[in-house]
Design an enzyme around this catalytic site. Sequence first.
Site, mmCIF file in Angstrom:
data_model
loop_
_atom_site.group_PDB
_atom_site.id
_atom_site.type_symbol
_atom_site.label_atom_id
_atom_site.label_comp_id
_atom_site.label_asym_id
_atom_site.label_seq_id
_atom_site.Cartn_x
_atom_site.Cartn_y
_atom_site.Cartn_z
ATOM 1 N N ASP A 83 9.127 2.580 0.533
ATOM 2 C CA ASP A 83 8.016 3.200 1.252
ATOM 3 C C ASP A 83 8.176 2.846 2.732
ATOM 4 O OD1 ASP A 83 5.634 3.900 2.472
ATOM 5 O OD2 ASP A 83 4.415 3.384 0.731
ATOM 6 N N TYR A 121 0.853 -1.191 0.000
ATOM 7 C CA TYR A 121 0.000 0.000 0.000
ATOM 8 C C TYR A 121 0.887 1.240 0.000
ATOM 9 C CZ TYR A 121 -3.389 3.481 1.600
ATOM 10 O OH TYR A 121 -4.193 4.596 1.715
ATOM 11 N N LYS A 135 3.907 8.658 9.617
ATOM 12 C CA LYS A 135 3.493 7.977 10.840
ATOM 13 C C LYS A 135 4.374 8.320 12.037
ATOM 14 C CE LYS A 135 0.993 4.088 8.725
ATOM 15 N NZ LYS A 135 -0.370 4.427 9.091
#
Length: 424
Positions: free
Chosen positions: A238, A135, A266
Amino acid sequence: MFEEGRHKLVGGVASALHKAEWEEYPIFIERAHGSRVFDVDGNEYIDYMGGYGPMILGYCPTAVDQAVIEQIGRGTQFAAPFVQLNQLSSKLTQIIPCAELVSYACTGTEANMLNFRLARAFTGKEKILKFEGHYHGWSDEEWISHNPLSVKMLGPRNNPWKVLSSPGQRPAALDDVLVLPWNDLDLVRQVVKRHGHEIAAIISEPVMFNAEPVMPKPGYLEGLRAITQENEIVLIFDEVITGFRLALGGAQQFYGVTPDLCTFAKAVAGGYPLAGVAGKREILESGVQPAGTFNANPIVVAAALATISELEKPGVYEHMARITRRLAEGVTEIGSRKGIVLYSASIASVWQLEFGITAPMIDYRDTFKVDKSQYRQFRTLSLERGIRFHPSRGRFYISAAHTDEDVDRTLEIVEDVLSRMLRA
């Protein structure tokens, strides 16, 4: 409260991640502190969601809260550079191995959109190669083959079908994206041999955390690095999840493989919305000019500086890894003793648990071997006993605020929950 919310809010939640499709309703949180969250009915939970990853120091960490409070008194938005922004940029280029320059955004989705544009501007090529189950955001071009509902939807392994993830996605978004199963260097070599002259970048989570967690095979990340270098392809890691969780310098430090670009988000700001791209100077200076009113605003910069300062303290990562290991090994022992088929393992501050398998998975297609119904039962019974796990997959975050007492209590409840599952 959920019924009330549904009248004014799409789906009753601010993000689709806040409620699993099978749940009648989510719990509503009133407050959180340390390793615990408290709902509006007065229930207390040991939390292993970590806000889906950002709460690496736990909830309401004093140092971060204080830094934000002090910054509020100085101003929350300037539309201009400020001293602390230089300090953060300098710090990130020191601790992230690939970082010669950085650029900021508010979310991982935006940061990866920037990554794609940078790779295309730098190489003059158009196509992006990504992997099933990974993702990278929810824009049209990013959200492809992330969560197909069956192996059949994926098509042949050596020539997968590309699967859109949402109504409203443009089919044309598939044109410049290539998709492969992960952890298979031979397939990558074959595709690069055919399309290397068209491929601007290969993007990968260094650990596939956005499905049931899958670790890279030994040598796989190194193989991606070699293939991209040989074919003038930009390698993007990522690190939205792995960054600052596996190590202060992310998975690239943990595994010793340095990409050309990486995405961070995050955990970098300990719960505040900061994201960005770090990487080689020549790529980041390829003419792409990112814009965004709230990019690296003073509040999130203050939070990030304080978060990194806390993470740099001796023993923080060792503590999280030890707590995570205790949980994974404890659940493995309980499952073995009770004859329950499960796989429990840890990496740094992330713990995984799957039912129905006993060995690591290799790629996204392996995740369909996991017994999701058994996990759903486990999660529901655990929530009733005061442990909050991910609603739909066995990936759990440990924070610096989790304690040995939390582990003891969690293992006690897991023992009871697994016994109840056996009786059922």
